[in-house]
Design an enzyme around this catalytic site. Structure first.
Site, PDB file in Angstrom:
ATOM      1  N   ASP A  73     -55.353  16.482  27.150  1.00  0.00           N
ATOM      2  CA  ASP A  73     -55.020  17.753  27.799  1.00  0.00           C
ATOM      3  C   ASP A  73     -54.374  17.522  29.161  1.00  0.00           C
ATOM      4  OD1 ASP A  73     -54.905  20.354  28.722  1.00  0.00           O
ATOM      5  OD2 ASP A  73     -57.044  20.472  29.187  1.00  0.00           O
TER       6      ASP A  73
ATOM      7  N   SER B 293     -60.030  26.771  30.210  1.00  0.00           N
ATOM      8  CA  SER B 293     -58.745  26.853  30.898  1.00  0.00           C
ATOM      9  C   SER B 293     -58.950  27.575  32.243  1.00  0.00           C
ATOM     10  CB  SER B 293     -57.696  27.543  30.008  1.00  0.00           C
ATOM     11  OG  SER B 293     -56.400  27.302  30.500  1.00  0.00           O
TER      12      SER B 293
ATOM     13  N   HIS C 237     -56.766  20.591  24.940  1.00  0.00           N
ATOM     14  CA  HIS C 237     -57.187  21.708  25.767  1.00  0.00           C
ATOM     15  C   HIS C 237     -58.333  22.501  25.128  1.00  0.00           C
ATOM     16  CE1 HIS C 237     -56.315  24.090  29.293  1.00  0.00           C
ATOM     17  NE2 HIS C 237     -56.164  25.198  28.605  1.00  0.00           N
TER      18      HIS C 237
END
Length: 494
Positions: free
Chosen positions: A436, A174, A461
């Protein structure tokens, strides 16, 4: 193992909240990377503390603070030194369970790596200042975080008496996925290579593509338009009921206060909240995280869409309301608090103890944008949370200075500074999943052979970072093996 058990470890991730939104700006409470699944009480390393500079932009500023980190040296042979794996902390607390679980630990065992995890400044227990007032948040930035990492690497080289030829490999998922790539870009003499998972490299103010991917993910996972059609119809019915009989929506969606006392921003927040429920579902679909409760492990795109499609002639809005009730129960909320003022009050709290929502909001207002607006999928989610709604939040939380011009200029500078999708870099692998929404701001196709991209069909993700599971798709299994091959070459073990 050479470390002791943390006596105060929480064995489950707690998503309990007393109010406000559990999912905001594409970020769950506690950060975007959940705790790794499969943890069964293995011994965990104790927290250690590093004396870190407060302001790396000022060499004469000698103020310091204590930054938390964790070390797992159980695979490492200090007499025959191998690589050092560095997991980069992000927009939530560092979790010691990542020191014993996750794909990077599997790689570390294979390559006999020293594993270190450095918590990001201003998150978790790493508190550089006495509070998180606007004045003190000036030291919160990706620039300062990267300099923290560089300073830390040099100190660890000295502490562990590592040879000059020891190779550091950065890992991040991320926002830390972006940091991993940027660390390799800015400090190539310290970091030999990096694995950047689900990292948004393009800073973007109006991130309208987010909800476009959410809708595409519903199509991809269910193989058709039916689920999207129900969601689209639900929002249209809600919009109509809000004009004709809002009490029905109040009851079905279990709101905390009647719409008769709601402001314009309250209504925008309501629509944003029910859209966020689906965004959260999609972003973390089928990943191998520790769940707050085992009964929610099966809450996936397909199970929710099946619920929508198997409810017969029930109105679409009731199906969406039923899903909203599940989310309220999952997050321990008695009612849906859509109050804009309550949200702003919570984000104005300048004391430590929050889970990082104020800090992340500050970074979006001063560096990244990332505002997931309704502008890209008006037909499905309506157009009630447009860009001005999010810019207003920057101003209301941090001050009038943080207006549209400020945010646009800040985001433009971020892209100039790091290169966005034109980043000039080598020995970095970019990993993204098709489900994602963040992949829309990342590198999903290999542009340079020295900086390959792995695009995993059907995954969400940071899926490649979590521990192996019997439910892993063949695409995910193959991706982890491909990453391992790149690592083997980088650490000289091919």
């Amino acid at each position: 193992m050479r470390f002791i058990t943390l006596s105060c470890l929480l064995l489950v991730l707690c998503y309990a909240v007393n109010g406000g939104k559990h999912f905001k700006l594409g970020r769950s409470k506690g950060g975007n990377l959940g705790a790794p699944g499969g943890y069964k009480g293995e011994p965990l390393p104790p927290a250690q503390w590093f004396k870190q500079k407060l302001d790396h932009s000022s060499p004469s500023d000698l103020r310091t603070w204590k930054q938390r980190y964790f070390v797992n040296d159980s695979f490492y042979d200090f007499n025959n030194q191998g690589p050092v794996f560095l997991m980069i902390g992000g927009e939530g607390p560092a979790d010691a369970r990542w020191m014993v679980k996750g794909a990077w630990i599997d790689y570390a065992q294979k390559f006999k790596a020293l594993c270190i995890n450095l918590e990001h400044r201003y998150y978790g227990e790493s508190h550089p200042t006495e509070d998180i007032s606007v004045k003190n948040l000036q030291y919160l930035s990706s620039y300062q975080a990267l300099a923290d990492l560089a300073n830390f690497i040099q100190a660890m080289n000295d502490k562990y008496k590592l040879h000059s030829n020891v190779r550091w490999i950065a890992f991040g998922g991320s926002y830390p996925g972006s940091l991993a790539a940027w660390l390799r870009l800015k400090y190539p003499h310290l970091v030999y290579a990096a694995v950047s998972s689900s990292g948004p490299l393009l800073a973007k103010v109006n991130f309208m593509e987010y909800y476009e991917v959410v809708v595409d993910a519903l199509r991809e996972k269910t193989g058709g338009e039916d689920c999207v059609d129900v969601l689209k119809m639900a929002h249209k019915q809600i919009t109509t009921l809000m004009k004709t009989d809002p009490s029905i929506v109040e009851k079905e969606f279990r709101v905390c206060k009647p719409f008769s006392s709601a402001s314009t921003n309250d209504i925008k927040n309501f629509y944003n909240s029910i859209a966020d429920d689906f965004a959260d579902l999609v972003q973390y679909n089928e990943d191998n995280r520790i769940s707050a409760d085992v009964k929610y492990r099966n809450l996936t795109i397909n199970t929710v869409c099946n619920m929508f499609l198997s409810s017969g002639a029930q109105p679409a809005y009731k199906k969406l309301a039923a899903f909203n009730s599940i989310i309220l129960e999952k997050t321990n909320q008695t009612c849906l608090d859509y109050s804009y003022d309550n949200m702003i009050k919570e984000l104005r709290n300048m004391t430590w103890g929050s889970e990082g929502a104020r800090q992340w909001m500050y970074q979006t207002c001063t560096e990244f944008g990332f505002y997931q607006t309704s502008s890209g999928e008006i037909e499905v989610f309506g157009n009630d949370f447009t860009l001005d709604f999010f810019i207003q939040q920057c101003e209301d939380i941090f001050g009038k200075k943080y207006n549209a011009d400020f945010v646009n200029a800040a985001v433009a500078w971020t892209n100039i500074n790091y290169g966005a999708l034109d980043i000039a870099i080598s020995r970095v692998v970019f990993v993204h999943g098709s489900v994602d929404p963040w992949h829309a701001l990342g590198i999903t196709k290999t542009q340079e052979n020295e900086a390959p991209a792995i695009y995993i069909k059907g995954t969400a993700h940071c899926a490649n970072m979590y521990p192996r599971s019997e439910n892993d798709s063949s695409e995910l299994i193959e991706a982890r093996l491909e990453i391992e091959q790149y690592l083997a070459g980088w650490v000289g073990q091919l």
